[in-house]
Design an enzyme around this catalytic site. Structure first.
Site, short mmCIF file in Angstrom:
data_model
loop_
_atom_site.label_atom_id
_atom_site.label_comp_id
_atom_site.label_asym_id
_atom_site.label_seq_id
_atom_site.Cartn_x
_atom_site.Cartn_y
_atom_site.Cartn_z
N LYS A 56 0.83 -1.20 0.00
CA LYS A 56 0.00 0.00 0.00
C LYS A 56 0.87 1.25 0.00
O LYS A 56 1.99 1.23 0.50
CB LYS A 56 -0.86 0.04 1.28
CG LYS A 56 -1.98 -0.96 1.33
CD LYS A 56 -2.76 -0.83 2.64
CE LYS A 56 -3.89 -1.83 2.73
NZ LYS A 56 -4.94 -1.63 1.73
N ARG A 113 -10.38 -11.51 2.07
CA ARG A 113 -11.26 -12.54 1.52
C ARG A 113 -10.60 -13.91 1.56
O ARG A 113 -11.28 -14.94 1.65
CB ARG A 113 -11.68 -12.14 0.09
CG ARG A 113 -10.55 -12.03 -0.88
CD ARG A 113 -10.91 -11.21 -2.12
NE ARG A 113 -10.93 -9.77 -1.84
CZ ARG A 113 -11.24 -8.85 -2.75
NH1 ARG A 113 -11.55 -9.21 -3.98
NH2 ARG A 113 -11.23 -7.57 -2.44
N1 BES Z 1 -8.11 -3.71 4.48
C1 BES Z 1 -8.28 -3.29 3.14
C2 BES Z 1 -9.57 -2.49 2.91
C3 BES Z 1 -9.71 -1.18 3.64
C4 BES Z 1 -9.33 0.00 3.04
C5 BES Z 1 -10.29 -1.14 4.89
C6 BES Z 1 -9.50 1.20 3.69
C7 BES Z 1 -10.46 0.07 5.54
C8 BES Z 1 -10.06 1.24 4.95
C9 BES Z 1 -8.30 -4.49 2.22
O1 BES Z 1 -7.52 -5.56 2.62
C10 BES Z 1 -7.78 -4.04 0.90
O2 BES Z 1 -6.62 -3.71 0.83
N2 BES Z 1 -8.63 -4.04 -0.13
C11 BES Z 1 -8.24 -3.63 -1.42
C12 BES Z 1 -8.75 -4.65 -2.41
C13 BES Z 1 -8.21 -4.49 -3.80
C14 BES Z 1 -6.73 -4.80 -3.81
C15 BES Z 1 -8.96 -5.39 -4.71
C16 BES Z 1 -8.86 -2.25 -1.68
O3 BES Z 1 -9.97 -2.00 -1.23
O4 BES Z 1 -8.20 -1.44 -2.31
MN MN Z 2 -5.51 -5.37 1.95
#
Ligand code: BES
Ligand code: MN
Ligand code: ZN
Length: 496
Positions: A274, A348
């Site tokens: 990230k 997931r």
């Molecule tokens: N934990 C994150 C989602 C999240 C983002 C929760 C902001 C709370 C605040 C999750 O694991 C994630 O990184 N999701 C990605 C999925 C994508 C890579 C398909 C996302 O939402 O960008």
């Molecule tokens: Mn994630």
């Protein structure tokens, strides 16, 4: 966490010191017992109200320091507007708590309206609101600014007409308050303190409430074939854990209700790392698991007449020489193979194995999972509703009703074969992301492939679990979202 607040119920009597809180309607009328308490002050309230243009409107308050003729050091009059219109007593309690200075060590809150005393359930709701608003996560603060010192102990008394009945109603709400605060504490903890093993240890303290707690270590998970979950944790120095909590308050042998939580103790994204901005928020990526622990605490704490299973998948998602790669293919416990496209779509993967495990072992009445799953749901719904995805209309409607009743609201989103297609993989049975479109939906479609025919609901709480709006009942970062919602769902429909 040391709870500095001690609350209790007593009959309505003139307090000798501390803060006195009373309620007035928009005609500046008080209940008769309140009126008697204020009598020695003469026309003080009327004069102060006129001077401050206080009309008893809902949300307004009148604050009188050293009230002439009264023993308390402060008199706070909370406006309720039209008393008969009041619905949310939890919010009212939060609002009242918000008006009591943080330095006050003693307070008496008179739970009476012009129309008469509050019902026991209403009184208990006010107390719940007070407890939720009083919460602060300050265990890592070693200094206080001058003038912001806090008393070591705070003693609040709720004055009620029927002490016995209020105490009885509170004994149930108290468990819900405690469960919510347990969830908040877990979400607020930093990830160097709360890694998977430590989280499992904290969940295991539910044993003292009579909850059966099993902790699966990596060997046990390997044996079960939980390779989707293990793949997420393999880049971390911290070992992964699955915790199974069981509360058996229902009919012996009756199918349980089941709750599953995403417990990513920290989510760096892994190799699909990230960006740095706000990455610190990802200590809260275990809010789903925290809610499940808080909920089990609430159900056991009030000895709910239900059989309930709580299961949480605890991992840390880190980049490392041993971390999983985009293009890796893992075989989940269900036997389905998963192509990893993005290692940041890790929640997931964790849930896939825990859902399958719970479904196979417990054959529950339903499964509800909670997960801070996607940024996409925050774009869709902001911080006001959690995304609800479900294969069951009745369960969805019940959740929606419980959401309206508790203020922890959900909004149903679609699932369909067309969306499901987006996660078909070229090389495996399924891939873990579905492209740029409909990100919250394709995440839910992924989960649905691991629940079989079990009635199931998925709550995407990425917008509600933390960093949510400051309300009358929450002034912190973690909200403890979902404990009240699911406790209400169980209380309304699944207790014998
Ligand atoms: N934990 C994150 C989602 C999240 C983002 C929760 C902001 C709370 C605040 C999750 O694991 C994630 O990184 N999701 C990605 C999925 C994508 C890579 C398909 C996302 O939402 O960008
Ligand atoms: Mn994630
Ligand atoms: Zn995550």
């Amino acid at each position: 966490m040391a709870n500095r607040l001690r609350t209790g119920f007593g009959s309505i009597a003139a307090p000798a010191r501390g803060v006195l809180v009373v309620f007035a309607d928009d005609g500046l009328r008080f209940g008769s017992a309140t009126q008697a308490l204020l009598k020695p002050a003469g026309d003080l309230v009327a004069r102060a109200a006129a001077a401050d243009n206080f009309k008893g409107k809902n949300g307004a308050a009148l604050d009188i320091v050293a009230p002439q003729g009264l023993k308390p050091s402060r008199l706070i009059v909370i406006g309720v507007g039209k008393a008969a219109d009041l619905e949310d007593f939890v919010k009212l309690g939060g609002a009242a708590m918000g008006r009591i200075p943080a330095a006050a060590s003693e307070a008496t809150i008179v739970l009476e309206f012009p129309g008469g005393p509050m019902k026991p359930e209403q009184a208990a709701d006010v107390a719940l609101g007070v407890e939720l608003r009083a919460y602060a996560f300050d265990r890592y603060k070693t200094k206080r600014k001058e003038g912001e010192e806090r008393p070591a102990q705070r003693r609040f008394t709720f004055g009620v007409a029927n002490v016995q009945a209020a105490r009885k109603a509170w004994s149930e709400r108290e468990a819900v308050a405690a469960g919510t605060l347990v969830a908040r504490d877990l979400v607020n903890e930093p990830p160097n303190v709360l890694f998977p093993e430590e989280f499992a240890r904290r969940a295991a303290t539910l044993r003292k409430l009579g909850v059966t707690v099993e902790v699966l270590d990596e060997r046990a998970m390997k044996k079960l074939g939980m390779n989707a979950l293990l793949g997420v944790g393999q880049g971390s120095r911290h070992a992964s854990r699955v915790v199974i909590m069981r509360w058996n308050g229902g009919k012996s042998g009756a199918a349980p209700v089941a709750f599953v939580g995403k417990g990513v103790c920290f989510d760096t994204g892994g190799i699909s790392i990230k960006p740095a901005g706000s990455m610190e928020d990802m200590k809260g990526d275990m809010a789903g698991a925290a809610c499940v622990v808080g909920l089990m605490h609430a159900l056991a704490g009030r000895k709910a007449a239900v059989n309930a299973v709580g299961a949480i998948g605890l991992v840390e998602n880190m980049p490392d020489g041993n971390a999983q790669r985009p293009s890796d293919i893992v075989t989940s416990m269900s036997g389905q193979t998963i192509e990893i496209i993005n290692t940041d779509a890790e929640g997931r993967l964790v849930l896939a194995d825990v859902l399958w495990y719970v479904k196979s072992r417990f054959k529950p009445k339903f499964m509800i999972d909670l997960a801070t799953l996607t940024g996409a749901i925050v774009v869709s719904l902001g911080h006001e509703h959690a995304g609800l995805f479900s294969n069951d209309d009745r369960l969805s409607e019940r959740l929606a009703k419980a959401g309206t009743a508790t203020g922890e609201r959900v909004w149903r989103m679609p699932l369909s074969a067309e969306y499901d297609k987006l996660i078909d993989s070229k090389f495996a049975d399924v891939k873990n992301t579905g492209g740029r479109m409909a990100g919250a939906i394709t995440a839910a479609q992924f989960l649905q492939r691991f629940v079989d025919k079990t009635p199931w609901a998925h709550l995407d709480i990425a917008g509600t679990g933390f960093s949510s709006p400051q309300t009358e009942t929450n002034r912190g970062w973690a909200s403890g979202w979902g404990v009240r919602l699911l406790e209400r769902l169980v209380a309304d429909h699944y207790e014998r």
